[in-house]
Design a protein around this motif. Structure first.
Motif, PDB file in Angstrom:
ATOM      1  N   GLN A   1       0.921  -1.269  -0.035  1.00  0.00           N
ATOM      2  CA  GLN A   1       0.137   0.078   0.092  1.00  0.00           C
ATOM      3  C   GLN A   1       1.009   1.279  -0.136  1.00  0.00           C
ATOM      4  O   GLN A   1       1.957   1.422   0.760  1.00  0.00           O
ATOM      5  CB  GLN A   1      -1.013  -0.017   1.261  1.00  0.00           C
TER       6      GLN A   1
ATOM      7  N   ARG B   1      -3.540   7.229   1.883  1.00  0.00           N
ATOM      8  CA  ARG B   1      -3.573   6.226   1.043  1.00  0.00           C
ATOM      9  C   ARG B   1      -3.664   6.791  -0.423  1.00  0.00           C
ATOM     10  O   ARG B   1      -4.644   7.550  -0.570  1.00  0.00           O
ATOM     11  CB  ARG B   1      -4.285   4.942   1.328  1.00  0.00           C
TER      12      ARG B   1
ATOM     13  N   ALA C   1       3.119  -1.628   3.793  1.00  0.00           N
ATOM     14  CA  ALA C   1       2.967  -0.297   3.418  1.00  0.00           C
ATOM     15  C   ALA C   1       4.152   0.530   3.388  1.00  0.00           C
ATOM     16  O   ALA C   1       5.000   0.411   4.080  1.00  0.00           O
ATOM     17  CB  ALA C   1       2.068   0.410   4.146  1.00  0.00           C
TER      18      ALA C   1
ATOM     19  N   SER D   1      -1.606   1.566  -4.622  1.00  0.00           N
ATOM     20  CA  SER D   1      -0.748   0.193  -4.182  1.00  0.00           C
ATOM     21  C   SER D   1       0.011  -0.216  -5.547  1.00  0.00           C
ATOM     22  O   SER D   1      -0.018   0.408  -6.570  1.00  0.00           O
ATOM     23  CB  SER D   1      -1.795  -0.948  -4.163  1.00  0.00           C
TER      24      SER D   1
END
Length: 164
Positions: A102, A110, A153, A113
């Motif tokens: 991510q 966010r 992430a 991805s």
């Protein structure tokens, strides 16, 4: 694979590993797949011989002893099962581990991805799928603020235009 080598079905393989001697060791079980890592031959192949040469590695695989068949594998990839590889060093990562990460902006929001990874002469590029399309981001310390491998992430630095 670059091409067939010799008349007995050996392959000239370009290594994408920092430790090719470990990956191409005789006795190692490998799989044959496409460039994106999908297996195109479900049969595990054992490396019977391997040696480093100028352009990569000459690798012989169990059950592959015909140059014509080896030529048909030209656009394929030889890869080991990730579970059989040694863990990467503290500051290293296997490229296949980047897919699915991510991606967050510097403020934690966010943005997408990682959907693909490319090796370029300048280094590794990650392709990030965002709401506005795909973006390429160089995997460089000055652009990746931090990575949380447990959370899968990464956070990018504050650089206008990096992802938008």
């Amino acid at each position: 694979m670059r091409r067939a080598h010799g008349v007995r079905g050996a392959l000239l393989v370009e290594s994408k590993s920092d430790a090719p001697g470990a990956v191409f060791a005789p006795g190692r079980v490998v799989f044959v797949g496409s460039a994106d890592g999908r297996r195109v031959d479900p049969t595990p192949r054992t490396i019977t011989a391997a040696r480093e040469v100028n352009l990569g590695w000459i690798v012989s695989l169990e059950g592959l002893d015909d140059r014509t068949v080896a030529e048909s594998w030209k656009a394929r990839t030889v890869f080991a099962d990730a579970d059989t590889l040694p863990p990467p060093d503290e500051d290293d990562v296997y490229l296949h581990d980047l897919i699915g990460l991510q991606v967050h902006a510097h403020d934690g929001v966010r943005v997408g991805s990682v959907c693909d990874v490319y090796e370029a002469p300048q280094g590794v590029l990650i392709e990030v799928e965002t709401a506005r399309g795909r973006r390429l981001v160089p995997w460089r310390d000055e652009l990746i603020a931090d990575a949380d491998w447990d959370a899968r992430a990464i956070r990018l630095v504050d650089l206008p235009g990096l992802i938008d």
